[in-house]
Design a protein around this motif. Structure first.
Motif, PDB file in Angstrom:
ATOM      1  N   MET A   1       0.621  -1.161   0.191  1.00 34.22           N
ATOM      2  CA  MET A   1       0.020  -0.033  -0.143  1.00 34.22           C
ATOM      3  C   MET A   1       0.783   1.193   0.077  1.00 34.22           C
ATOM      4  N   SER A   2       0.365   2.188  -0.470  1.00 35.82           N
ATOM      5  CA  SER A   2       1.058   3.497  -0.611  1.00 35.82           C
ATOM      6  C   SER A   2       1.085   4.465   0.651  1.00 35.82           C
ATOM      7  N   ASN A   3       2.033   5.408   0.718  1.00 34.20           N
ATOM      8  CA  ASN A   3       1.827   6.181   2.044  1.00 34.20           C
ATOM      9  C   ASN A   3       0.591   6.955   1.878  1.00 34.20           C
ATOM     10  N   VAL A   4       0.311   7.595   0.719  1.00 28.97           N
ATOM     11  CA  VAL A   4      -1.109   8.452   0.673  1.00 28.97           C
ATOM     12  C   VAL A   4      -2.203   7.414   1.134  1.00 28.97           C
ATOM     13  N   ARG A   5      -2.337   6.393   0.583  1.00 27.27           N
ATOM     14  CA  ARG A   5      -3.395   5.184   0.593  1.00 27.27           C
ATOM     15  C   ARG A   5      -3.429   5.155   2.306  1.00 27.27           C
ATOM     16  N   ASN A   6      -2.242   4.700   3.041  1.00 25.61           N
ATOM     17  CA  ASN A   6      -2.237   4.285   4.255  1.00 25.61           C
ATOM     18  C   ASN A   6      -2.636   5.518   5.146  1.00 25.61           C
ATOM     19  N   GLU A   7      -2.243   6.817   4.884  1.00 29.24           N
ATOM     20  CA  GLU A   7      -2.538   7.942   5.665  1.00 29.24           C
ATOM     21  C   GLU A   7      -3.910   8.169   5.828  1.00 29.24           C
ATOM     22  N   ILE A   8      -4.597   8.043   4.620  1.00 25.49           N
ATOM     23  CA  ILE A   8      -6.044   8.446   4.294  1.00 25.49           C
ATOM     24  C   ILE A   8      -7.010   7.412   4.900  1.00 25.49           C
ATOM     25  N   LYS A   9      -6.608   6.037   4.636  1.00 23.22           N
ATOM     26  CA  LYS A   9      -7.239   5.164   5.370  1.00 23.22           C
ATOM     27  C   LYS A   9      -7.398   5.200   6.758  1.00 23.22           C
ATOM     28  N   ALA A  10      -6.157   5.472   7.307  1.00 21.52           N
ATOM     29  CA  ALA A  10      -6.191   5.470   8.868  1.00 21.52           C
ATOM     30  C   ALA A  10      -6.775   6.560   9.457  1.00 21.52           C
ATOM     31  N   GLN A  11      -6.771   7.802   8.731  1.00 22.57           N
ATOM     32  CA  GLN A  11      -7.763   8.953   9.172  1.00 22.57           C
ATOM     33  C   GLN A  11      -9.028   8.333   8.876  1.00 22.57           C
ATOM     34  N   GLU A  46      -2.674   6.904  -6.213  1.00 24.96           N
ATOM     35  CA  GLU A  46      -2.088   8.278  -5.626  1.00 24.96           C
ATOM     36  C   GLU A  46      -2.654   9.111  -6.577  1.00 24.96           C
ATOM     37  N   SER A  47      -4.101   9.001  -7.455  1.00 29.66           N
ATOM     38  CA  SER A  47      -4.463  10.021  -8.370  1.00 29.66           C
ATOM     39  C   SER A  47      -5.717  10.911  -7.854  1.00 29.66           C
ATOM     40  N   ILE A  48      -5.640  11.074  -6.364  1.00 27.40           N
ATOM     41  CA  ILE A  48      -6.692  11.735  -5.692  1.00 27.40           C
ATOM     42  C   ILE A  48      -6.447  13.355  -5.842  1.00 27.40           C
ATOM     43  N   ARG A  49      -7.203  14.147  -6.224  1.00 23.00           N
ATOM     44  CA  ARG A  49      -6.894  15.535  -6.512  1.00 23.00           C
ATOM     45  C   ARG A  49      -6.802  16.311  -5.099  1.00 23.00           C
ATOM     46  N   TYR A  50      -6.233  17.222  -5.137  1.00 27.04           N
ATOM     47  CA  TYR A  50      -6.356  18.017  -3.825  1.00 27.04           C
ATOM     48  C   TYR A  50      -7.582  18.608  -3.210  1.00 27.04           C
ATOM     49  N   LYS A  51      -8.349  18.897  -4.041  1.00 25.06           N
ATOM     50  CA  LYS A  51      -9.858  19.336  -3.696  1.00 25.06           C
ATOM     51  C   LYS A  51     -10.657  18.151  -3.315  1.00 25.06           C
ATOM     52  N   GLU A  52     -10.508  16.926  -3.720  1.00 24.31           N
ATOM     53  CA  GLU A  52     -10.840  15.637  -3.163  1.00 24.31           C
ATOM     54  C   GLU A  52     -10.543  15.319  -1.789  1.00 24.31           C
ATOM     55  N   VAL A  53      -9.367  15.604  -1.683  1.00 27.97           N
ATOM     56  CA  VAL A  53      -8.955  15.303  -0.218  1.00 27.97           C
ATOM     57  C   VAL A  53      -9.308  16.313   0.652  1.00 27.97           C
ATOM     58  N   ILE A  54      -9.670  17.564   0.260  1.00 33.22           N
ATOM     59  CA  ILE A  54     -10.222  18.811   1.063  1.00 33.22           C
ATOM     60  C   ILE A  54     -11.716  18.244   1.537  1.00 33.22           C
ATOM     61  N   GLU A  55     -12.307  17.840   0.472  1.00 34.97           N
ATOM     62  CA  GLU A  55     -13.707  17.114   0.614  1.00 34.97           C
ATOM     63  C   GLU A  55     -13.761  15.884   1.486  1.00 34.97           C
ATOM     64  N   LEU A  56     -12.909  15.048   1.320  1.00 39.01           N
ATOM     65  CA  LEU A  56     -12.889  13.999   2.116  1.00 39.01           C
ATOM     66  C   LEU A  56     -12.620  14.111   3.655  1.00 39.01           C
ATOM     67  N   ALA A  57     -11.561  15.339   3.669  1.00 38.00           N
ATOM     68  CA  ALA A  57     -11.230  15.701   5.134  1.00 38.00           C
ATOM     69  C   ALA A  57     -12.382  16.146   5.746  1.00 38.00           C
ATOM     70  N   ASP A  58     -13.268  17.022   5.075  1.00 45.97           N
ATOM     71  CA  ASP A  58     -14.503  17.665   5.492  1.00 45.97           C
ATOM     72  C   ASP A  58     -15.585  16.532   6.105  1.00 45.97           C
ATOM     73  N   VAL A  59     -16.051  15.562   5.159  1.00 42.38           N
ATOM     74  CA  VAL A  59     -16.964  14.474   5.462  1.00 42.38           C
ATOM     75  C   VAL A  59     -16.504  13.796   6.816  1.00 42.38           C
ATOM     76  N   LEU A  60     -14.899  13.821   6.977  1.00 37.88           N
ATOM     77  CA  LEU A  60     -14.438  13.036   8.266  1.00 37.88           C
ATOM     78  C   LEU A  60     -14.454  13.943   9.555  1.00 37.88           C
ATOM     79  N   GLY A  61     -14.608  15.254   9.108  1.00 37.67           N
ATOM     80  CA  GLY A  61     -14.824  16.073  10.256  1.00 37.67           C
ATOM     81  C   GLY A  61     -13.368  16.814  10.492  1.00 37.67           C
ATOM     82  N   TYR A  62     -12.566  16.823   9.552  1.00 40.97           N
ATOM     83  CA  TYR A  62     -11.148  17.387   9.690  1.00 40.97           C
ATOM     84  C   TYR A  62     -11.136  18.709   8.764  1.00 40.97           C
ATOM     85  N   ASP A  63     -10.377  19.773   9.190  1.00 39.05           N
ATOM     86  CA  ASP A  63      -9.609  20.700   8.135  1.00 39.05           C
ATOM     87  C   ASP A  63      -8.302  20.266   7.779  1.00 39.05           C
ATOM     88  N   ILE A  64      -7.945  20.669   6.769  1.00 38.60           N
ATOM     89  CA  ILE A  64      -6.565  20.727   6.364  1.00 38.60           C
ATOM     90  C   ILE A  64      -5.905  21.945   6.535  1.00 38.60           C
TER      91      ILE A  64
END
Length: 85
Positions: A1-11, A46-64
């Motif tokens: 697994m990639s670092n990006v995938r691991n980090e996001i799945k952990a969150q 690792e093709s997730i866009r930055y905007k998508e990461v912000i939206e993902l963080a939002d639904v998880l209750g996080y801010d970047i």
């Protein structure tokens, strides 16, 4: 697994969600595909866009937060300030 995938799945796990919970919420709030395999593929490639990461963080209750190293100053990216999907 990639670092990006691991980090996001952990969150996702830390926030108490399953991948299905997350894609359902992303589909509802931002018009994403409700397919777990689509999100998993983005993370794997690792093709997730930055905007998508912000939206993902939002639904998880996080801010970047961008914070200069060694500084208390921080710039927050607020999902409501992003262009509509």
């Amino acid at each position: 697994m990639s670092n990006v995938r691991n980090e996001i799945k952990a969150q996702i796990v830390r926030a108490g969600f399953t991948m299905q919970d997350v894609v359902d919420k992303l589909a509802e709030d931002y018009g994403w595909s409700d397919s777990v395999s689509n999100l998993s593929a983005k993370l794997q490639r690792e093709s997730i866009r930055y905007k998508e990461v912000i939206e993902l963080a939002d639904v998880l209750g996080y801010d970047i937060v961008w914070q200069k190293r060694g500084s208390d100053d921080a710039a927050y990216l607020i999902p409501s300030q992003l262009p509509s999907p």
